[in-house]
Design an enzyme around this catalytic site. Structure first.
Site, PDB file in Angstrom:
ATOM      1  N   HIS A 161       0.831  -1.234   0.000  1.00  0.00           N
ATOM      2  CA  HIS A 161       0.000   0.000   0.000  1.00  0.00           C
ATOM      3  C   HIS A 161       0.852   1.266   0.000  1.00  0.00           C
ATOM      4  O   HIS A 161       0.438   2.302   0.507  1.00  0.00           O
ATOM      5  CB  HIS A 161      -0.953   0.036   1.201  1.00  0.00           C
ATOM      6  CG  HIS A 161      -1.738  -1.223   1.383  1.00  0.00           C
ATOM      7  ND1 HIS A 161      -2.986  -1.425   0.837  1.00  0.00           N
ATOM      8  CD2 HIS A 161      -1.415  -2.386   2.030  1.00  0.00           C
ATOM      9  CE1 HIS A 161      -3.417  -2.640   1.160  1.00  0.00           C
ATOM     10  NE2 HIS A 161      -2.475  -3.241   1.871  1.00  0.00           N
ATOM     11  N   SER A 282      16.258  20.504 -17.729  1.00  0.00           N
ATOM     12  CA  SER A 282      15.087  21.330 -18.031  1.00  0.00           C
ATOM     13  C   SER A 282      15.545  22.549 -18.816  1.00  0.00           C
ATOM     14  O   SER A 282      16.631  23.072 -18.577  1.00  0.00           O
ATOM     15  CB  SER A 282      14.430  21.761 -16.730  1.00  0.00           C
ATOM     16  OG  SER A 282      13.691  22.947 -16.917  1.00  0.00           O
ATOM     17  N   LYS A 288      17.565  20.994 -12.696  1.00  0.00           N
ATOM     18  CA  LYS A 288      16.800  19.758 -12.893  1.00  0.00           C
ATOM     19  C   LYS A 288      17.614  18.620 -13.526  1.00  0.00           C
ATOM     20  O   LYS A 288      18.440  18.844 -14.395  1.00  0.00           O
ATOM     21  CB  LYS A 288      15.579  20.022 -13.782  1.00  0.00           C
ATOM     22  CG  LYS A 288      14.461  20.796 -13.136  1.00  0.00           C
ATOM     23  CD  LYS A 288      13.845  20.122 -11.909  1.00  0.00           C
ATOM     24  CE  LYS A 288      12.985  18.931 -12.244  1.00  0.00           C
ATOM     25  NZ  LYS A 288      11.771  19.245 -12.982  1.00  0.00           N
ATOM     26  N   GLU A 295      10.717   7.446 -17.708  1.00  0.00           N
ATOM     27  CA  GLU A 295       9.342   7.919 -17.968  1.00  0.00           C
ATOM     28  C   GLU A 295       8.850   7.457 -19.336  1.00  0.00           C
ATOM     29  O   GLU A 295       7.689   7.077 -19.506  1.00  0.00           O
ATOM     30  CB  GLU A 295       9.282   9.444 -17.896  1.00  0.00           C
ATOM     31  CG  GLU A 295       9.471   9.977 -16.485  1.00  0.00           C
ATOM     32  CD  GLU A 295       9.655  11.490 -16.435  1.00  0.00           C
ATOM     33  OE1 GLU A 295       9.257  12.083 -15.439  1.00  0.00           O
ATOM     34  OE2 GLU A 295      10.204  12.080 -17.382  1.00  0.00           O
TER      35      GLU A 295
END
Ligand code: ARG
Length: 473
Positions: A161, A282, A288, A295
């Site tokens: 969970h 970025s 970043k 992804e």
């Protein structure tokens, strides 16, 4: 035959050519061009068989073979490009064969149809693709096993969970992913049996009235057996659907692992740092470092599922036998295959180059109560029923939370206030290291159990490696 009539395999019956827009809509050369090697391989086998069976003369067969080999050379060396207006790769190559050997080219298609031809081409392509995919999947599982070997003592929180549950080792966690990929490999090996069937010689749908030799064709193409039903042979795309399914599941497995790498590389976790080579920056925020490759792997799994769904939908309403709908099987198959292989390779590289912050993993266990089960088990060993022990330890946790304490910092007198059964060794039992070492059962997270698991996985991987090279020889 010449001109329009020759350029289209079926021109004789028609008074008019297709509308240009209709022709463009139907045109599959941009997709099936990549089957040219298989298409020539199939035609070579077919021409030789026609000669051996006396359906054409040996001399004719030799001329066809020579012409086809020349075309292969030309395409290989970039000396000839198919006419972009050709309907498909089969038409393009046949047209070229006319240019080379004249009307004799027309004998190659004796008792043959593009229906059995394209199904055979696709199977040969897939067999070869599976070979490459299997090799890379073996590499990925191998990398997970190697990493696991280094981290059997590396503690981290095991979650259910998304909440801290019980301590596990990083090795155990990585091996959980390894087993999922191992099953993908098993499915891949198993699927080969259904890929290596030879439709060639089924004709358009009903078989042939010439004495063709289908065994010979299958042998020549290194496929296991001729498809036993000519109607099934030209309309069966189960092998494509099955392959798209196993790729979709493989992508789902990659996606789950990618998602963990994404989470673990956030500052909140800080368990891992991905190598610069697999991240991007970025355009706006200079600090970043984004896990784009992970992804994209996660994202492409959506495309894999979509392509599987499209393939099943393509098939579900089709009566027997061949229908043009089937042409789009290749669009789906190639699209999925083109990202699955790099996804597997990139995941392996990402894992190999990642920096694992094992001290952060250990810190995450500090005061997280994930050894509460150990305390309950302790009481059970002293004779208390588990339900009672569970309740009692629940109260200890609640008290700790109220008083700002953790299980690891409790004293013996703290514990004895809850039960006289607690002795000095209970203080040891709540340490995550002890919890890890205690779970020694088969498949458990204790280092020796994981060591055993690693040995099993290594053997299984060797077995699958041998099996696949046997199946794909
Ligand atoms: N381009 C077609 C395909 O990929 C080849 C078979 C065409 N057969 C036919 N009867 N039109 O399915």
């Amino acid at each position: 035959m010449q001109g329009q009539e020759q350029a289209r395999m079926w021109g004789g019956r028609f008074e008019k050519s297709p509308a240009p827009e209709a022709e463009a809509f139907a045109h599959s050369l941009p997709t099936d061009m990549r089957l040219w090697r298989q298409d020539i391989q199939v035609s070579l086998a077919y021409a030789r068989m026609l000669g051996i069976r006396g359906i054409i003369s040996h001399q004719e067969a030799n001329l066809l073979v020579e012409g086809l080999l020349e075309i292969a050379q030309e395409i290989e060396k970039g000396l000839w490009q198919p006419d972009p207006s050709a309907e498909d790769i089969h038409t393009a190559i046949e047209n070229r064969l006319y240019e080379k050997v004249g009307a004799l080219a027309g004998k190659l298609h004796t008792a043959r149809s593009r229906n059995d031809q394209v199904a055979t081409d696709t199977r040969l392509y897939l067999k070869q693709y599976i070979n490459g995919l299997a090799g890379n999947l073996i590499g990925l599982v191998g990398t997970l096993i190697e990493l696991a070997k280094q981290h059997t003592e590396t503690l981290m929180p095991g979650l259910t969970h998304q909440q801290h549950a019980q301590p596990v080792s990083l090795a155990h966690h990585l091996m959980a992913h390894a087993w999922a990929f191992m099953r993908d490999l098993e499915r891949l090996a198993d699927s080969v049996l259904r890929v290596k069937v030879c439709p060639l010689g089924s004709g358009a749908l009903a078989g042939a009235s010439f004495p063709i030799d289908r065994e010979l064709l299958a042998n020549e193409l290194e496929l296991d057996e001729p498809a036993p039903n000519s109607m099934d042979a030209v309309s069966d795309r189960d092998f494509v659907a099955e392959h798209l399914f196993l790729c979709a599941l493989l992508m789902v497995h990659l996606s789950r692992l990618a998602q963990e790498l994404i989470l673990w590389s956030t500052p909140e976790y800080g368990f891992v740092e991905l190598d610069d080579a697999y991240t991007t920056g970025s355009s706006l925020m200079p600090q970043k470092k984004n896990p784009d490759i992970a992804e994209l792997i996660r994202g492409r799994s959506a495309l894999a599922i979509g392509n599987l769904t499209a393939m099943l939908t393509l098939l579900k309403g089709l009566p027997l036998t061949y229908h043009r709908d089937l042409q789009d099987d290749k669009t789906l198959l190639f699209a999925t295959n083109d990202f699955v292989l790099p996804a597997v390779r990139l995941m392996k590289q990402m894992l190999e180059t990642a920096r694992w912050h094992t001290e952060r993993m250990r810190q995450a266990l500090q005061g997280d109560f994930s050894t509460a089960t150990e305390l309950a088990d302790y009481l059970v060993r002293k004779g208390m029923p588990f339900r009672e022990a569970h309740h009692l330890v629940g109260q200890i946790v609640r008290d700790c939370l109220q008083q700002g304490k953790t299980l690891e910092t409790l004293t013996l007198s703290d514990l004895k206030r809850h039960s006289p059964l607690f002795e000095e060794d209970a203080l040891q039992a709540v340490q995550p290291e002890a919890a890890l070492h205690a779970r020694t059962t088969y498949g458990g997270t204790a280092p020796e159990a994981v060591q055993h698991q690693i040995e099993l996985a290594t053997h299984r991987l060797e077995y699958l490696h041998l099996l696949l090279s046997e199946l794909l020889h």
